[in-house]
Scaffold this active site. Structure first.
Site, mmCIF file in Angstrom:
data_model
loop_
_atom_site.group_PDB
_atom_site.id
_atom_site.type_symbol
_atom_site.label_atom_id
_atom_site.label_comp_id
_atom_site.label_asym_id
_atom_site.label_seq_id
_atom_site.Cartn_x
_atom_site.Cartn_y
_atom_site.Cartn_z
ATOM 1 N N GLU A 1 0.886 -1.199 0.078
ATOM 2 C CA GLU A 1 0.290 -0.015 -0.078
ATOM 3 C C GLU A 1 0.460 1.423 0.270
ATOM 4 O O GLU A 1 0.861 1.985 0.811
ATOM 5 C CB GLU A 1 -1.163 0.184 1.374
ATOM 6 C CG GLU A 1 -1.942 -1.164 1.310
ATOM 7 C CD GLU A 1 -2.548 -0.711 1.868
ATOM 8 O OE1 GLU A 1 -3.054 -0.693 2.838
ATOM 9 O OE2 GLU A 1 -3.797 -1.812 2.071
ATOM 10 N N GLU B 1 -5.259 -8.706 0.419
ATOM 11 C CA GLU B 1 -5.898 -8.723 1.960
ATOM 12 C C GLU B 1 -6.933 -8.528 1.855
ATOM 13 O O GLU B 1 -7.381 -8.165 1.159
ATOM 14 C CB GLU B 1 -5.239 -7.044 2.532
ATOM 15 C CG GLU B 1 -3.961 -6.887 3.066
ATOM 16 C CD GLU B 1 -3.529 -5.627 4.177
ATOM 17 O OE1 GLU B 1 -4.508 -4.846 4.335
ATOM 18 O OE2 GLU B 1 -2.490 -5.712 4.227
#
Ligand code: FCB
Length: 460
Positions: free
Chosen positions: A182, A363
Site C-alpha cells: 500500500e 488483504e
C-alpha cells in the site's frame, strides 16, 4: 458500534461454507505485517522505525498504544505458524522489518534479526506453507527518516540495497516477493495528510515521497530479478472505489482527485508506465530523465488489498479533497467500514481489465472492537457474514473473466492497527494482550472449513 463478541445473529447467515467455483490452483492464506505483530522492538539489535517514534507522540495512536510488544510474534512465531497450519493456510504473507535487519537502514546488518526470518521461513516451509515476503509495510528505519525518508531520492537506492540483502539471504527458500504494501497509505497518510508516520501534511512532500517510492519499487524489482532467478515478483496495492459524499459537482471532482492519489499514482506508473494526468504537474518536479523506464519494471502478479468504498468531499486545501465518513445508509463493519461486496467484485474486474496481471487478493477482512464472551470465545458472526459475501464476490469476478489466483485474509491475529492501536481487531484469532493467549474465533473455524471444502472440490 457492533461488538462481534455478541453478534450471534449473523452466524446463521453462513453456517457452513460450500465450495466456490474458483480455479483449482487458487491459493488461500493469511497476511500480517512486522510492526503490527512482532513486538521485541528493542530486542536483539533491532533499530528504531518511524512508527516507534510516531506512536510515542501524544495523540497519534488511540490509547497511546505502540508496537513495542504487539502480539510478541517474534517469540511466539512457532505457535502462530501452528495456527496457520491448523487453519489450512497455503500461503503466509508477512513483511520483514527493515530496521530489524539493517538497524540504520543501510550499512551494518543485524545477524539476530536476519536469523529470525530464517527461523520463520523454515518453520513455514516445514509446515507446508509458502512464505510470501513483503519488503516494506511502513516501518521505515528512523535513521533514514532523519535523512529525509521517502523525500530523499537516494532512498530508492538504499531500498534496492536492502532488497539485495533479502534476496541473497532468503532467495533460496522464498519465491514470492512484494516490494511495497500500500504505497498510497504510507505516502498519502504519512506525507500528505499527517495521519500516519512520519506525520507530515504537505502536498508537495506527498508527491515527492510517492515518486521516490515508485522509483524504489522499480529498482528493487530489477535487483530481485537479477538475484533470484525463479522469483515471482509483485507489489501490493490498496484499491477502493472513491465516491463523492454528496451529489454536489465539486464533490465529484474531489472524488476523482482522491482516485488519482489513492488508486492510480502507484499502479499506473509501475504497471502502465504513466502517471495519472491529474498529478503529472506535481510529480514532474521530481522526475529525472529515464525515471519512468526504471519504475515500470515488469512484475509477475498484482497484489490487491480491498476493504470498502471510500468517500471524498471538496476541500479548499492543497490536496483538493478531504476524507469523508461513509454514509450510514448501508451496513458497516464493527469499525465503521462500509460493507459492499459488489464494489469488491467490480474492483476485481476493473483491476483485471486495467492491469492484465494475475491478481492475488493480499488483504481483505473485517474489523471490530471485540471482547471474549462468557464461554471464553468470540462468536464473530459479522466477520463470517462479511467473509462469506466477499469470497462469493470472487466467484462472480472469475465468472466475469478476472484472473484471480489467491485470497489472503487480513489477518490471522488481532494486532496493532496503526492509529487505532489495539482497539480495532481484525484477526481470525483473538489475542488476549496481557497474557498473549491466542483464541481462535468462530470465523477461524469457518474459514478453515471453507479452505477444506475448496480443497476437496479441487481433488474431486
Ligand atoms: C491495510 C493495511 C494493514 C491493516 C489493514 C486493516 O490498509 O495494509 O496493515 O492495517 O489495512
Amino acid at each position: 458500534m457492533e461488538s462481534a463478541g455478541t453478534d450471534t445473529e449473523a452466524v446463521t447467515v453462513a453456517p457452513v461454507p460450500s465450495a466456490l467455483a474458483l480455479p483449482a490452483s487458487f491459493k488461500w492464506g493469511v497476511s500480517t505485517a512486522a510492526y503490527q505483530i512482532e513486538g521485541a522492538a528493542a530486542e536483539d539489535g533491532r533499530g528504531p522505525s518511524i512508527w516507534d517514534l510516531f506512536s510515542r507522540q501524544k495523540g497519534r495512536v488511540v490509547n497511546g498504544d505502540t508496537g513495542d510488544v504487539a502480539c510478541d510474534h517474534y517469540h511466539l512465531y512457532r505457535e502462530d505458524v501452528a495456527l496457520m497450519r491448523r487453519l489450512g493456510a497455503q500461503v503466509y504473507r508477512f513483511s520483514v522489518a527493515w530496521p530489524r535487519v539493517l538497524p540504520r537502514g543501510r550499512g551494518r546488518t543485524n545477524s539476530p534479526g536476519l536469523d529470525f526470518y530464517d527461523r520463520l521461513i523454515d518453520e513455514l516451509l516445514e509446515s507446508g506453507i509458502e512464505p510470501w515476503l513483503c519488503l516494506y509495510h511502513w516501518d521505515l528505519p528512523q535513521a533514514l527518516d532523519d535523512l529525509g525518508g521517502w523525500q530523499n531520492r537516494d532512498i530508492a537506492f538504499w531500498f534496492a540495497d536492502y532488497a539485495a540483502l533479502i534476496a541473497r539471504r532468503y532467495g533460496d527458500r522464498v519465491r514470492h516477493f512484494a516490494t511495497f504494501n500500500e504505497p498510497n497509505v504510507c505516502t498519502l497518510f504519512g506525507y500528505g495528510m499527517g495521519w500516519n508516520a512520519p506525520g507530515i501534511a504537505d502536498r508537495r512532500s506527498f508527491l515527492q515521497a510517492s515518486h521516490h517510492v515508485n522509483l524504489a519499487h522499480g529498482e528493487a524489482v530489477r535487483t530481485l530479478r537479477t538475484l533470484v532467478s525463479d522469483a515471482q515478483l509483485g507489489a501490493i496495492y490498496n484499491r477502493q472505489v472513491c465516491l463523492p459524499v454528496s451529489a454536489a459537482p465539486e464533490d465529484a471532482v474531489a472524488a476523482n482527485l482522491l482516485d488519482a492519489c489513492w488508486n492510480r499514482l502507484y499502479a499506473d506508473p509501475q504497471c502502465l508506465a504513466e502517471y495519472p494526468p491529474e498529478l503529472v504537474d506535481g510529480v514532474e518536479e521530481f522526475m529525472h530523465a529515464g525515471d519512468m523506464a526504471r519504475i515500470a519494471q515488469p512484475i509477475d502478479w498484482f497484489g490487491l488489498n480491498h476493504y470498502c468504498p471510500i468517500y471524498a468531499r471538496a476541500d479548499q486545501g492543497p490536496l483538493g479533497f478531504a476524507w469523508a465518513d461513509a454514509p450510514r445508509d448501508r451496513p458497516v463493519t464493527g469499525v465503521g467500514w462500509r460493507i459492499d461486496p459488489d464494489a469488491f467484485r467490480d474492483e476485481l474486474i476493473g483491476t483485471h481489465k486495467r492491469y492484465r496481471l494475475p491478481i492475488y487478493i493480499t488483504e481483505n477482512g473485517y474489523g471490530a472492537n471485540e471482547t471474549l464472551d462468557e464461554a471464553g470465545g468470540v462468536n464473530d458472526g459479522g466477520r463470517i457474514a462479511y467473509l462469506a459475501a466477499y469470497t462469493h464476490a470472487l466467484e462472480e469476478a472469475v465468472a466475469a473473466g478476472a484472473d484471480l489466483r489467491g485470497y489472503y485474509v487480513w489477518s490471522i491475529l488481532d494486532n496493532f492497527e496503526w492509529g487505532s492501536g489495539y482497539a480495532n481487531r481484525f484477526g481470525l484469532v483473538y489475542v488476549d494482550y496481557p497474557t498473549q493467549k491466542r483464541v481462535p474465533k468462530a470465523s477461524f473455524d469457518w474459514f478453515a472449513r471453507l479452505i477444506q471444502a475448496q480443497r476437496q472440490r479441487d481433488r474431486a
